[in-house]
Design a protein around this motif. Structure first.
Motif, mmCIF file in Angstrom:
data_model
loop_
_atom_site.group_PDB
_atom_site.id
_atom_site.type_symbol
_atom_site.label_atom_id
_atom_site.label_comp_id
_atom_site.label_asym_id
_atom_site.label_seq_id
_atom_site.Cartn_x
_atom_site.Cartn_y
_atom_site.Cartn_z
ATOM 1 N N ILE A 1 -12.382 -20.032 7.864
ATOM 2 C CA ILE A 1 -10.812 -20.012 8.590
ATOM 3 C C ILE A 1 -10.162 -20.891 7.748
ATOM 4 O O ILE A 1 -9.907 -21.324 7.852
ATOM 5 N N HIS A 2 -9.299 -19.402 7.364
ATOM 6 C CA HIS A 2 -7.797 -19.518 6.991
ATOM 7 C C HIS A 2 -6.575 -19.332 7.229
ATOM 8 O O HIS A 2 -6.922 -18.062 8.246
ATOM 9 N N ILE A 3 -5.251 -19.212 6.744
ATOM 10 C CA ILE A 3 -4.320 -19.368 7.120
ATOM 11 C C ILE A 3 -3.951 -18.604 5.203
ATOM 12 O O ILE A 3 -3.312 -19.478 5.148
ATOM 13 N N GLU A 4 -2.874 -17.358 6.173
ATOM 14 C CA GLU A 4 -2.506 -16.817 4.800
ATOM 15 C C GLU A 4 -1.460 -16.500 5.084
ATOM 16 O O GLU A 4 -0.951 -15.675 6.154
ATOM 17 N N GLU A 5 -0.189 -16.243 4.389
ATOM 18 C CA GLU A 5 0.768 -15.295 3.954
ATOM 19 C C GLU A 5 1.092 -14.353 3.459
ATOM 20 O O GLU A 5 0.550 -14.497 2.273
ATOM 21 N N ILE A 6 1.207 -12.895 3.869
ATOM 22 C CA ILE A 6 0.724 -11.622 3.188
ATOM 23 C C ILE A 6 2.743 -10.983 3.161
ATOM 24 O O ILE A 6 2.415 -11.071 4.412
ATOM 25 N N PRO A 7 2.426 -10.598 2.080
ATOM 26 C CA PRO A 7 3.721 -9.743 2.057
ATOM 27 C C PRO A 7 3.650 -8.187 2.203
ATOM 28 O O PRO A 7 2.579 -7.724 2.050
ATOM 29 N N VAL A 8 4.731 -7.442 2.551
ATOM 30 C CA VAL A 8 3.927 -6.062 3.436
ATOM 31 C C VAL A 8 5.105 -4.942 2.285
ATOM 32 O O VAL A 8 6.201 -5.271 1.913
ATOM 33 N N ALA A 9 4.102 -4.299 0.945
ATOM 34 C CA ALA A 9 4.585 -3.506 0.333
ATOM 35 C C ALA A 9 5.388 -2.140 0.969
ATOM 36 O O ALA A 9 4.836 -2.053 2.089
ATOM 37 N N LYS A 10 6.344 -2.065 0.279
ATOM 38 C CA LYS A 10 6.405 -0.151 0.899
ATOM 39 C C LYS A 10 5.562 0.347 0.753
ATOM 40 O O LYS A 10 5.719 1.588 1.777
ATOM 41 N N SER A 11 4.992 0.551 -0.414
ATOM 42 C CA SER A 11 3.831 1.647 -0.848
ATOM 43 C C SER A 11 2.589 1.336 0.553
ATOM 44 O O SER A 11 1.453 2.728 0.279
ATOM 45 N N SER A 12 2.516 0.316 1.412
ATOM 46 C CA SER A 12 1.582 0.056 2.483
ATOM 47 C C SER A 12 1.213 1.089 3.271
ATOM 48 O O SER A 12 2.688 1.700 3.976
ATOM 49 N N LYS A 13 0.032 1.565 3.329
ATOM 50 C CA LYS A 13 0.362 2.516 4.683
ATOM 51 C C LYS A 13 0.623 1.913 6.669
ATOM 52 O O LYS A 13 0.409 3.019 7.715
ATOM 53 N N LEU A 14 0.256 0.554 6.484
ATOM 54 C CA LEU A 14 0.766 0.703 7.805
ATOM 55 C C LEU A 14 2.191 -0.010 7.674
ATOM 56 O O LEU A 14 2.216 -0.724 9.151
ATOM 57 N N VAL A 15 2.942 0.299 7.345
ATOM 58 C CA VAL A 15 4.916 0.550 7.360
ATOM 59 C C VAL A 15 5.400 1.631 8.235
ATOM 60 O O VAL A 15 4.564 2.696 8.195
ATOM 61 N N GLY B 1 7.495 -3.790 9.040
ATOM 62 C CA GLY B 1 8.412 -3.312 7.890
ATOM 63 C C GLY B 1 7.543 -3.533 7.116
ATOM 64 O O GLY B 1 7.484 -4.545 6.255
ATOM 65 N N ALA B 2 8.253 -2.908 5.606
ATOM 66 C CA ALA B 2 8.024 -3.313 4.682
ATOM 67 C C ALA B 2 9.112 -4.648 3.902
ATOM 68 O O ALA B 2 10.316 -4.463 4.649
ATOM 69 N N ASP B 3 8.327 -5.232 2.855
ATOM 70 C CA ASP B 3 9.545 -6.508 2.603
ATOM 71 C C ASP B 3 9.038 -6.962 3.620
ATOM 72 O O ASP B 3 9.799 -8.473 3.921
ATOM 73 N N GLN B 4 8.548 -7.135 4.528
ATOM 74 C CA GLN B 4 8.281 -8.477 5.913
ATOM 75 C C GLN B 4 7.195 -9.328 5.270
ATOM 76 O O GLN B 4 6.130 -8.663 4.279
ATOM 77 N N ARG B 5 6.935 -10.300 6.123
ATOM 78 C CA ARG B 5 5.784 -11.060 5.038
ATOM 79 C C ARG B 5 4.820 -11.264 6.872
ATOM 80 O O ARG B 5 5.345 -11.884 7.643
ATOM 81 N N VAL B 6 3.392 -11.202 6.313
ATOM 82 C CA VAL B 6 2.710 -11.510 8.011
ATOM 83 C C VAL B 6 1.810 -12.872 7.548
ATOM 84 O O VAL B 6 1.314 -12.882 6.887
#
Length: 333
Positions: A257-271, A309-314
Motif C-alpha cells: 500500500i503506497h501513497i504517491e504524488e504524480i504530475p499530470v503532463a500536457k501529453s496525457s490522454k486523461l487531461v 488538468g495539465a500541470d496538476q498533481r494527483v
C-alpha cells in the motif's frame, strides 16, 4: 596480489632468510645458535657491526650470498611499499574522476547536503525510488561509508559554491539540507537559491527559532525532525488507527500500500477528462485522495465530476504496480 598475500610472503621470506643464515653459520662455522642468529641479522640488515668470530673462506662466501639475499629482500619490501602507495593514489584519482564524470551527466537530480544519520536514511529512500542524487559531505570519515553505499558524492563543505557547482546545482531539481548547524543550513539555502532560483529546497531545522530564517532565505519546505517526532508520538496515542495506516502506506518493504504524488503532463490522454470518465478507480484500483492545482491549492477528496488538468498533481493511494501504471497514463515519457 592483495595486501594480505603480500604481507604473508614478506613475513615468510624474512623468517626463511633468518633461519637459512642461522643454520648456515651453525653448520659451516660450528657457532652457537645465538652467535649465528646475531651474525645473520647484522648481515641481512647490512649494518656490519663486525664478525662475532673469525670467518673461514666458506663462511665468507656464505656471508656474501646472504648479503645479496638480504639486499634483494629489502628491495622487494621497498617495491611493495611503493606499489601500495602508487596504486592507492592512482585508484583514488581514477575513482574520483569516474565519480566526477557520472555527476557531470546528471540532470533533474537531487542534491543531499549531509550524510549523517538523517541524510543516509534519506538517500536509502531515494535509492529505493530509483532517483538520481549527489551527496555533499565534509566529513572524510564518511567516505568509506558512501563508497560502500555506492552513492555519488563530493567530499567538502556544502556551503562552498564550487562544490555546489560540481554537484550540478544549476541542473538539479531539488536540494535537501541536512547539515548539523541551522546557521549553515540558512547560508546554504541562500547560496543554492542564488545559483538556481528554480531549485526546490527542503531544509532541516534543529531549533524552532530557525524555521523563520530558513523560510525567509527561500526554503520551499522547512522540516523540524523534533516537531515531527513529537506529533508522531501524540498521534500514536490519540489516533493509533490512522498512524498504523500511514505507516503501512509509507513502509515500502512491509506492504504493497503506497501513497504517491504524480504530475499530470500536457501529453496525457486523461487531461480535460473527469475522474468519472477516466475510470481510474475501476481500471487502476486506486483511490484519489487529492488534486493539487497549478497555484498550489489542494483539493481534498475530489468529486467524480472533477476534471483532470495539465500541470496538476494527483495524490493517489493503492498498490505500487497500480501507481506505476497510473504514472505512465498521467505522465507519459
Amino acid at each position: 596480489m592483495d595486501r594480505t598475500t603480500n604481507l604473508l610472503i614478506t613475513v615468510l621470506l624474512a623468517v626463511f632468510l633468518v633461519g637459512l643464515g642461522t643454520a648456515g653459520y651453525m653448520v659451516i662455522e660450528d657457532w652457537t645458535i645465538m652467535d649465528s642468529l646475531y651474525m645473520t641479522v647484522i648481515t641481512l640488515s647490512t649494518i656490519g657491526y663486525g664478525e662475532v668470530n673469525p670467518v673461514s673462506q666458506p663462511g665468507r662466501i656464505f656471508t656474501l650470498f646472504l648479503i645479496v639475499m638480504g639486499v634483494g629482500f629489502f628491495l622487494y619490501v621497498i617495491g611493495n611499499v611503493v606499489q601500495f602507495l602508487v596504486e592507492g593514489r592512482i585508484r583514488l584519482i581514477l575513482g574520483r574522476h569516474k565519480l566526477d564524470k557520472q555527476i557531470s551527466h546528471l540532470s533533474n537530480h537531487y542534491i543531499v547536503c549531509g550524510y549523517g544519520r538523517m541524510g543516509r536514511a534519506l538517500c536509502r529512500y531515494l535509492i529505493q525510488k530509483g532517483l538520481k542524487f549527489v551527496v555533499i559531505d565534509k566529513n572524510e570519515d564518511r567516505i568509506p561509508v558512501m563508497n560502500t553505499d555506492h552513492v555519488l558524492y563530493i567530499s567538502g563543505e556544502a556551503t562552498n559554491e564550487e562544490n555546489l557547482v560540481k554537484a550540478g546545482i544549476r541542473r538539479a531539481s531539488n536540494l535537501i539540507t541536512a547539515l548539523g548547524s541551522d546557521s549553515d543550513n540558512v547560508f546554504l539555502v541562500l547560496l543554492a537559491k542564488g545559483l538556481n532560483p528554480n531549485i526546490y529546497v527542503v531544509a532541516r531545522a534543529s531549533q524552532n527559532a530557525s524555521k523563520k530564517p530558513l523560510d525567509t532565505a527561500g526554503a520551499d519546505v522547512v522540516v523540524s525532525p523534533f516537531d515531527i517526532g513529537a506529533r508522531r508520538m501524540a498521534h500514536a496515542i490519540l489516533r493509533p488507527g490512522v498512524i498504523r495506516f500511514l505507516e503501512h502506506a509509507f513502509a515500502d518493504e512491509d506492504t504493497d500500500i503506497h501513497i504517491e504524488e504524480i504530475p499530470v503532463a500536457k501529453s496525457s490522454k486523461l487531461v480535460n477528462v473527469t475522474l468519472r470518465e477516466s475510470n481510474i478507480r475501476q481500471d487502476y484500483n486506486l483511490i484519489i485522495l487529492s488534486i493539487i492545482q497549478k497555484d498550489g491549492e489542494m483539493q481534498f477528496n475530489p468529486s467524480a465530476g472533477t476534471t483532470i488538468g495539465a500541470d496538476q498533481r494527483v495524490i493517489a493511494v493503492g498498490s505500487s504496480d497500480s501507481l506505476r501504471r497510473l504514472e505512465v497514463a498521467l505522465n507519459p515519457h
